[in-house]
Design a protein around this motif. Structure first.
Motif, short mmCIF file in Angstrom:
data_model
loop_
_atom_site.label_atom_id
_atom_site.label_comp_id
_atom_site.label_asym_id
_atom_site.label_seq_id
_atom_site.Cartn_x
_atom_site.Cartn_y
_atom_site.Cartn_z
N ALA A 14 0.87 -1.18 0.00
CA ALA A 14 0.00 0.00 0.00
C ALA A 14 0.90 1.22 0.00
N ASP A 15 0.30 2.38 -0.24
CA ASP A 15 1.06 3.61 -0.10
C ASP A 15 1.45 3.78 1.36
N PRO A 16 2.59 4.38 1.64
CA PRO A 16 3.05 4.56 3.02
C PRO A 16 2.10 5.44 3.84
N GLN A 17 2.00 5.12 5.13
CA GLN A 17 1.25 5.94 6.08
C GLN A 17 2.27 6.68 6.94
N VAL A 18 2.21 8.00 6.96
CA VAL A 18 3.24 8.81 7.62
C VAL A 18 2.63 9.58 8.79
N ARG A 19 3.38 9.62 9.90
CA ARG A 19 2.98 10.42 11.06
C ARG A 19 4.14 11.32 11.46
N TYR A 20 3.81 12.57 11.77
CA TYR A 20 4.79 13.54 12.23
C TYR A 20 4.51 13.81 13.70
N PHE A 21 5.55 13.78 14.53
CA PHE A 21 5.41 13.99 15.96
C PHE A 21 5.91 15.37 16.35
N ASP A 22 5.39 15.89 17.48
CA ASP A 22 5.80 17.20 17.98
C ASP A 22 7.31 17.26 18.23
N SER A 23 7.92 16.13 18.52
CA SER A 23 9.36 16.07 18.80
C SER A 23 10.19 16.28 17.54
N GLY A 24 9.53 16.25 16.36
CA GLY A 24 10.25 16.38 15.10
C GLY A 24 10.52 15.05 14.43
N LYS A 25 10.25 13.96 15.12
CA LYS A 25 10.46 12.63 14.54
C LYS A 25 9.36 12.32 13.54
N VAL A 26 9.69 11.48 12.57
CA VAL A 26 8.75 11.07 11.53
C VAL A 26 8.70 9.55 11.51
N LEU A 27 7.50 8.99 11.43
CA LEU A 27 7.32 7.54 11.35
C LEU A 27 6.54 7.21 10.09
N CYS A 28 7.07 6.27 9.31
CA CYS A 28 6.39 5.78 8.12
C CYS A 28 6.11 4.29 8.34
N GLU A 29 4.85 3.91 8.19
CA GLU A 29 4.48 2.50 8.30
C GLU A 29 4.04 2.02 6.92
N LEU A 30 4.44 0.78 6.63
CA LEU A 30 4.28 0.25 5.29
C LEU A 30 4.22 -1.26 5.36
N SER A 31 3.43 -1.89 4.50
CA SER A 31 3.44 -3.35 4.40
C SER A 31 4.28 -3.75 3.19
N ASN A 53 12.29 8.83 10.69
CA ASN A 53 13.00 10.07 10.42
C ASN A 53 13.27 10.34 8.95
N LYS A 54 14.50 10.65 8.56
CA LYS A 54 14.79 11.04 7.17
C LYS A 54 14.44 9.92 6.19
N THR A 55 14.76 8.69 6.56
CA THR A 55 14.43 7.56 5.69
C THR A 55 12.92 7.42 5.54
N ALA A 56 12.17 7.74 6.62
CA ALA A 56 10.71 7.71 6.57
C ALA A 56 10.18 8.73 5.57
N GLU A 57 10.78 9.92 5.56
CA GLU A 57 10.35 10.96 4.62
C GLU A 57 10.64 10.54 3.18
N ILE A 58 11.77 9.90 2.96
CA ILE A 58 12.11 9.41 1.62
C ILE A 58 11.11 8.35 1.18
N ALA A 59 10.79 7.43 2.08
CA ALA A 59 9.80 6.39 1.76
C ALA A 59 8.45 7.02 1.43
N ALA A 60 8.06 8.01 2.22
CA ALA A 60 6.77 8.68 1.99
C ALA A 60 6.73 9.36 0.63
N ASN A 61 7.85 9.92 0.20
CA ASN A 61 7.88 10.65 -1.06
C ASN A 61 8.06 9.77 -2.29
N PHE A 62 8.71 8.62 -2.15
CA PHE A 62 9.08 7.85 -3.34
C PHE A 62 8.49 6.44 -3.43
N VAL A 63 8.03 5.87 -2.33
CA VAL A 63 7.48 4.51 -2.37
C VAL A 63 5.98 4.60 -2.62
N ARG A 64 5.50 3.80 -3.53
CA ARG A 64 4.07 3.71 -3.84
C ARG A 64 3.65 2.24 -3.87
#
Length: 122
Positions: A14-31, A53-64
């Motif tokens: 599926a397309d990645p599911q991304v969450r941004y936290f107040d701490s600045g961390k980013v989580l991407c969940e993916l199957s 974090n940074k890898t999560a942002e890359i996954a969110a932008n480029f993985v479909r």
């Protein structure tokens, strides 16, 4: 000495599911669907991935969905108590350290393998 390293190549379920936290961390969940070498007719094995974090942002932008990726990470067993039944539950999760965008030129504008590795702690 222990070793907990998993390498997988498969297609995003599926397309990645991304969450941004107040701490600045980013989580991407993916199957991830991974076929078995031994049989082309068996259904794929499915893995739940967590990318930070940074890898999560890359996954969110480029993985479909359907995109071919390679990952390296570690197996973690997440545990929780079911709110409805009070039963203990668990689920295996791959915490991804390294992400590679794979595929043909049509799948990826540059036509090359792109590799991303998380440098900071999560």
């Amino acid at each position: 000495m222990g070793l907990n390293v998993i390498n997988l190549v498969g297609r995003a379920g599926a397309d990645p599911q991304v969450r941004y936290f107040d701490s600045g961390k980013v989580l991407c969940e993916l199957s991830l669907a991974v076929g078995r070498r031994s049989s082309k007719t068996d259904p794929p094995d499915w893995f739940k991935l967590k990318i930070w974090n940074k890898t999560a942002e890359i996954a969110a932008n480029f993985v479909r969905k359907g995109g071919l990726i390679g990952i390296q990470g570690e197996l973690v067993i997440e545990t929780w108590t079911d709110r409805n039944t009070g039963a203990n539950r668990s689920s295996p999760v791959i915490v991804v350290d390294k992400l590679e965008l794979l595929g043909s030129k049509r799948d990826n504008d540059s036509g090359s393998i792109n590799s991303y590795q998380e440098a900071d702690e999560f």
